[in-house]
Design a protein around this motif. Structure first.
Motif: not given
Length: 326
Positions: A196, A218, A243, A249, A315
């Motif tokens: 991330d 996504y 997700l 996002i 995210h």
């Protein structure tokens, strides 16, 4: 119910990342953060050298034009391309006073080649988007073949088009064609940790008419429960967390520094089949991390005819700062 091996492995990686059970590498983006640019999407009502009038979902909007405003309609164009009734996407300059770029009837077709004729392609764009018959004139064929050497059934295609009354007409390739067949995309390395942010490629999909507003397809929407994912979606080339539709996002354009929050509005099962790179401002790692609507892509500094930008996708609550409103 036992999860498929690939999806079960991804869930274990997600759990490890959240609970801190294994080290997750953190890539630090170097680009300065900028808010998204203002974008207006609609149908041309009138145009002059000084003013563009659009009918948008929010009503009639007037956009100032200047001597530096650039118009695209399959290539560089002039004001004659801004005919009433045509779709247009106008991006305002950084000061918000006038449009710096206007795209007319821009569209994109991405998916698996079903058939190829002498001057056309039949493309399966996935379960959410149906099929498309794409006109492939000789002027575009040479450019497309340079980056898509295998225009054969079973391989992936990605072409930038102009909308016409007879359907989309290809004008150039969107990105380079992946070497693998659509049915056998390579997934992330076994045990790959989820970072991330994730570094990869951001592209766009659809057109101003079919996909207005801000949103993202996504590649890793969860197929379990009511999350909204596709049961047969492959693991994408980039290791991404699962997700749900409606998640948010944050996407950073590494090339321009524009950062914005975008809702997940569609399962990006087609994007997950592409293990390609973007070579704008350097070379991205393989894998598409998001397909954006045209307005979101343009607002984050992307150029529709270019097709992609190198992106960092946050995210979590990261991003270095809150993504400002559009």
């Amino acid at each position: 119910m036992q999860l498929p091996r690939s999806r079960g492995a991804r869930r274990r990686r997600d759990r490890a990342a959240v609970l801190g059970l294994s080290p997750v590498p953190l890539v630090t983006p170097t680009a300065d953060r900028r808010p998204p640019r203002r974008v207006l999407t609609g149908t041309v009502l009138d145009a002059s050298p000084h003013l563009l009038v659009l009918r948008t979902p929010a009503g009639e909007r007037r956009v100032a034009m200047s001597g530096t405003t650039s118009v695209w309609h399959g290539g560089r164009a002039d004001l004659a391309a801004l005919r009433p009734g045509r779709s247009a996407i106008a991006r305002l300059a950084a000061d918000g006073l006038a449009a710096d770029r206007v795209w007319v009837e821009a569209a994109r077709v991405t998916g698996t080649i079903l058939a190829r004729g002498r001057d056309a392609l039949e493309i399966d764009m996935g379960p959410h988007r149906g099929r498309a018959h794409v006109d492939l004139p000789p002027a575009a064929l040479g450019q497309v073949l340079v980056r898509h050497p295998k225009l054969e059934p079973g391989y992936l295609a990605d072409v930038i088009c102009v909308r016409t009354p007879d359907g989309p007409r290809a004008v150039r390739p969107g990105t380079s064609q992946p070497g693998h067949r659509a049915a056998h995309p390579p997934g992330p390395a076994r045990g790959a940790a989820i970072a991330d942010p994730v570094h990869g490629t951001a592209t766009w999909f659809g057109d101003a008419v079919a996909t207005p507003g801000l949103g993202a397809a996504y590649p890793a929407v969860d197929a379990e429960g009511d999350a909204g994912g596709c049961a047969d979606a492959p693991d994408g080339c980039a290791a991404l967390p699962l997700l749900s539709l409606g998640s948010e996002i944050r996407v950073l354009n590494q090339c321009t520094g524009h950062l914005g929050a975008v809702p997940v509005t569609e399962c990006g099962c087609v994007a997950a089949r592409y293990c390609d790179r973007c070579v704008e401002c350097g070379t991205s790692p393989r894998g598409r991390v998001a397909e954006l609507t045209p307005a979101a892509f343009v607002g984050l500094g992307g150029e529709l005819e270019t097709g992609c930008f190198n992106a960092f996708l946050f995210h979590g609550a990261g991003g270095g700062q809150e993504a400002r409103p559009w």
